[in-house]
Design a protein around this motif. Sequence first.
Motif, PDB file in Angstrom:
ATOM      1  N   GLN A   1      24.847  -5.590  -6.451  1.00 12.98           N
ATOM      2  CA  GLN A   1      23.710  -5.217  -5.607  1.00 12.98           C
ATOM      3  C   GLN A   1      24.073  -5.300  -4.131  1.00 12.98           C
ATOM      4  O   GLN A   1      23.655  -4.462  -3.333  1.00 12.98           O
ATOM      5  N   GLY A   2      24.847  -6.304  -3.766  1.00 12.80           N
ATOM      6  CA  GLY A   2      25.305  -6.425  -2.381  1.00 12.80           C
ATOM      7  C   GLY A   2      26.180  -5.258  -1.985  1.00 12.80           C
ATOM      8  O   GLY A   2      26.046  -4.709  -0.885  1.00 12.80           O
ATOM      9  N   TRP A   3      27.071  -4.873  -2.895  1.00 17.10           N
ATOM     10  CA  TRP A   3      27.950  -3.735  -2.622  1.00 17.10           C
ATOM     11  C   TRP A   3      27.125  -2.461  -2.483  1.00 17.10           C
ATOM     12  O   TRP A   3      27.365  -1.643  -1.588  1.00 17.10           O
ATOM     13  N   CYS A   4      26.132  -2.267  -3.321  1.00 18.69           N
ATOM     14  CA  CYS A   4      25.266  -1.084  -3.230  1.00 18.69           C
ATOM     15  C   CYS A   4      24.529  -1.058  -1.892  1.00 18.69           C
ATOM     16  O   CYS A   4      24.404   0.003  -1.268  1.00 18.69           O
ATOM     17  N   ALA A   5      24.047  -2.211  -1.437  1.00 15.57           N
ATOM     18  CA  ALA A   5      23.356  -2.284  -0.148  1.00 15.57           C
ATOM     19  C   ALA A   5      24.309  -1.937   0.990  1.00 15.57           C
ATOM     20  O   ALA A   5      23.946  -1.191   1.913  1.00 15.57           O
ATOM     21  N   LEU A   6      25.521  -2.459   0.936  1.00 16.54           N
ATOM     22  CA  LEU A   6      26.517  -2.159   1.968  1.00 16.54           C
ATOM     23  C   LEU A   6      26.857  -0.669   1.968  1.00 16.54           C
ATOM     24  O   LEU A   6      26.942  -0.042   3.034  1.00 16.54           O
ATOM     25  N   SER A   7      27.020  -0.106   0.792  1.00 16.45           N
ATOM     26  CA  SER A   7      27.311   1.320   0.670  1.00 16.45           C
ATOM     27  C   SER A   7      26.166   2.162   1.217  1.00 16.45           C
ATOM     28  O   SER A   7      26.383   3.161   1.921  1.00 16.45           O
ATOM     29  N   LEU A   8      24.939   1.749   0.929  1.00 20.16           N
ATOM     30  CA  LEU A   8      23.760   2.451   1.436  1.00 20.16           C
ATOM     31  C   LEU A   8      23.720   2.396   2.964  1.00 20.16           C
ATOM     32  O   LEU A   8      23.482   3.414   3.628  1.00 20.16           O
ATOM     33  N   LEU A   9      23.961   1.220   3.529  1.00 23.93           N
ATOM     34  CA  LEU A   9      23.974   1.073   4.984  1.00 23.93           C
ATOM     35  C   LEU A   9      25.033   1.979   5.604  1.00 23.93           C
ATOM     36  O   LEU A   9      24.763   2.708   6.557  1.00 23.93           O
ATOM     37  N   HIS A  10      26.220   1.950   5.057  1.00 21.54           N
ATOM     38  CA  HIS A  10      27.312   2.783   5.565  1.00 21.54           C
ATOM     39  C   HIS A  10      26.932   4.262   5.508  1.00 21.54           C
ATOM     40  O   HIS A  10      27.114   4.999   6.480  1.00 21.54           O
ATOM     41  N   GLY A  11      26.401   4.690   4.390  1.00 27.60           N
ATOM     42  CA  GLY A  11      26.031   6.092   4.231  1.00 27.60           C
ATOM     43  C   GLY A  11      24.969   6.532   5.227  1.00 27.60           C
ATOM     44  O   GLY A  11      25.054   7.617   5.817  1.00 27.60           O
TER      45      GLY A  11
END
Length: 152
Positions: free
Chosen positions: A13-23
């Motif tokens: 979930q943390g990785w998904c949040a980071l990926s979302l922020l980056h995108g």
Amino acid sequence: MAATDPALTALSQGWCALSLLHGRIESHIEKALEAEHGLSVREYSLLDVLSRQHHGPGGHLQMKQVADAVVLSQSATTRLVTRLEDRGLLTRYLCPTDRRGIYTDVSEAGLALLAEARPTNDAALREALDEAAKNPELAPLVRAVEELRVPA
């Protein structure tokens, strides 16, 4: 079937949040740079990385180093360099001590465009971070980005 490990779920979930922020950040910057300067985020990043090279022994980046810096494959980096070279924003030349090495420099036109685009990039980054900070899932990541102190 094994139960899902809560630690791995949290990590995912943390990785998904980071990926979302980056995108979200990249998309916002991309729109601003393209609209104002006709540059993609990758083109801007490449100009920025290459503009920070210094001249003299060991001062130029090899294409693999450039590819690593802009997070692209070597072939994608070569295509990107070619596009910018065709636009007159970069120049390439052979390494004087190793004819297999190719160096890339930002041209005067590239430096001028980079200088014009830098405030747009910075403003778009700030806007994207401010917007993301309103999301409770992304706010801690925004704070972490803002607190990073990376040497130039």
